[in-house]
Design a protein around this motif. Structure first.
Motif, PDB file in Angstrom:
ATOM      1  N   PHE A  73     -41.654 -43.206  14.698  1.00 15.65           N
ATOM      2  CA  PHE A  73     -42.228 -44.325  13.945  1.00 15.65           C
ATOM      3  C   PHE A  73     -43.527 -44.819  14.572  1.00 15.65           C
ATOM      4  CE2 PHE A  73     -37.711 -44.333  12.943  1.00 15.65           C
ATOM      5  CZ  PHE A  73     -37.729 -44.455  11.562  1.00 15.65           C
ATOM      6  N   ILE A  89     -44.679 -47.302   5.520  1.00 16.34           N
ATOM      7  CA  ILE A  89     -43.467 -47.993   5.077  1.00 16.34           C
ATOM      8  C   ILE A  89     -43.813 -49.404   4.588  1.00 16.34           C
ATOM      9  CG2 ILE A  89     -41.248 -48.937   5.809  1.00 16.34           C
ATOM     10  CD1 ILE A  89     -41.051 -46.558   7.775  1.00 16.34           C
ATOM     11  N   ILE A 111     -35.014 -49.273   8.131  1.00 15.57           N
ATOM     12  CA  ILE A 111     -36.380 -48.757   7.993  1.00 15.57           C
ATOM     13  C   ILE A 111     -37.287 -49.843   7.410  1.00 15.57           C
ATOM     14  CG2 ILE A 111     -37.815 -47.058   6.797  1.00 15.57           C
ATOM     15  CD1 ILE A 111     -35.402 -45.149   6.889  1.00 15.57           C
ATOM     16  N   ALA A 143     -40.637 -42.884   3.891  1.00 19.25           N
ATOM     17  CA  ALA A 143     -40.347 -42.740   5.322  1.00 19.25           C
ATOM     18  C   ALA A 143     -39.982 -41.300   5.661  1.00 19.25           C
ATOM     19  CB  ALA A 143     -39.207 -43.682   5.718  1.00 19.25           C
TER      20      ALA A 143
END
Length: 462
Positions: free
Chosen positions: A136, A144, A258, A420
């Motif tokens: 990430f 995102i 997420i 994602a």
């Protein structure tokens, strides 16, 4: 912060405390933006599975009480639990479909049994975040955040038109109210200073609400029918542990994690930085533990609220103390249903004028997060194009996946999951071109700025 580091001009920084009266109204502004969406989850699920008025009222109160508690813990952590960031918590629409389907087939006890157990997957993700954080970097978290704002914009349009299920959807008076609120909010934010600017959303909603009362579309009947006081009752609806229900909610809680990472990234982007590992870990702990505890008393799953990220970026008020006051207001509203019933009379079209700009600001903060840390070279532009294209595509045309098995259709039909999944996959397996910069695009970031070539650009703890 320097003017070129990607941060915005903050009226109040994270640890600053505005004057008491201003703080109250700023906190109320956060509550007014998320109140109706968060109680709508309880209303929709209750109506779909045929609950009576008393049970529906109770579910609404539990959502408010535990949203308030979770918000307070996010702002004022208890040990490692809490992000110490201005995060507003509430019930997410992402769980509505599953709650209706499972509640209708197995009963509400299976819904809350699944929530209590499945929510703990977020605790596991938080506990092991150091192992997964490399997946990430700012490019992924920025995407995102962007898709969260983009896929919520149609929801804002539905609000502006009077509500998706309204019989008078799209009526001119609804559109007029939404444009009145939008015009006041944007005008005050751009052309006024001080308290008037930072309270622009609340003032816009207040003026729109008064206009709605004046034209006679506000119904105060539910206020008279609501009790003055309510207390939580553990296990009111019972618990059942159905494997299918638990697996379904587990997948949804992974999605919620997420989204929460994206929302936290959107908040810290206002300071020109990415969230620290301890902030993400603490925030996800609240998501998991808060949802599990709330499920015991009858609250639907809790997650970070994206429109409140938009408020922070729109007003420049990042003070966690302001959001703490908002959490306290939610807690009070949860125990005093009569007051919350008054707030619930605000028409959707009035809220629509405000949430449109909020959702747009969420998308814009995702863009800023990417531009702050990443270069617009060919590799990154392709990742952005594929991830946003697929995520937004399955959101606006879900029927395109109709041939997939039911569970796969639900999983890949979620805009956040698809974005994602695509971004993580491409960012992980497509190497970064250390010396490749396209003509006319930005040069590499230098000095103290985060390196765009560091695959683990997520900031560490101080």
């Amino acid at each position: 912060m320097s003017p070129n580091d990607g941060s915005i001009e903050l009226a109040y920084e994270l640890e600053e405390k505005p004057p008491a009266l201003k703080s109250f109204f700023l906190g109320l502004q956060h509550v007014s933006a998320m109140f109706v969406p968060t109680i709508a989850v309880a209303i929709i699920v209750s109506g779909a599975i045929g609950l009576g008025a008393a049970d529906t009222t109770y579910l609404i109160q539990m959502v408010l009480i535990f949203s308030g508690l979770a918000t307070l813990v996010q702002v004022f952590p208890i040990g490692p639990v809490g992000a110490r960031l201005p995060i507003v918590m509430g019930s997410s629409f992402a769980f509505v479909g599953a709650a209706i389907a499972i509640g209708g087939q197995y009963g509400l006890d299976a819904v809350f049994g699944a929530i209590v157990v499945a929510s703990l997957v977020e605790v596991v993700i938080a506990w092991q975040f150091s192992r997964v954080k490399r997946f990430f970097p700012p490019l992924v978290t920025g995407l995102i955040v962007m898709i969260i704002g983009l896929y919520l914009i149609p929801v804002g349009i539905d609000y502006a038109a009077g509500g998706a299920e309204a019989p008078d959807y799209g009526a001119l008076y609804h559109l007029g109210l939404a444009m009145l609120v939008l015009g006041i909010t944007v005008g005050m934010n751009l052309f006024m200073k001080g308290a008037w600017r930072v309270l622009s959303i609340l003032v816009g909603i207040a003026v729109g609400y008064l206009a709605a009362i004046a034209i006679g579309i506000v119904d105060f009947t539910p206020v008279a029918e609501t009790n003055w006081f309510a207390l939580p009752v553990p296990g009111r609806f019972g618990f059942a542990f159905e494997p299918v229900a638990i697996l379904t909610f587990t997948a949804l809680f992974i999605t919620a994690a997420i989204e929460s990472i994206g929302d936290m990234s959107g908040i810290t982007a206002a300071e020109g930085r990415n969230p620290k590992e301890r902030e993400i870990r603490g925030g996800l702990f609240v998501d998991g533990f808060g949802s599990s505890l709330g499920g015991i008393f009858g609250a639907f799953p809790l997650t970070t609220f994206s429109q409140n990220v938009g408020i922070i970026n729109f007003t420049g008020v990042m003070s966690r103390y302001v959001v703490g006051i908002g959490g306290g207001i939610l807690l009070v509203l949860g125990f005093i249903p009569k007051i919350s019933a008054i707030v619930a009379t605000i028409p959707d079209s009035v809220l629509g004028g405000a949430v449109l700009i909020m959702f747009g600001m969420v998308m814009a903060s995702g863009l800023r997060l990417i531009f702050l840390n990443e270069q617009m070279n060919r590799r990154n532009m392709v990742i952005i194009a594929v991830s946003i294209g697929l995520g937004l595509g399955v959101e606006v045309r879900p029927e395109a996946l109709g041939a997939l098995p039911g569970s796969a259709e639900i999983f890949f039909g979620n805009a956040v999951i698809m974005t994602a999944f695509s971004a993580v996959l491409l960012n992980t397996f497509v190497s970064r071109p250390d010396d490749e910069f396209e003509s006319g695009l930005e040069e590499p970031v230098t000095g103290d700025d985060p390196s765009p070539h560091d695959p683990a650009a997520m900031q560490e703890d101080d």
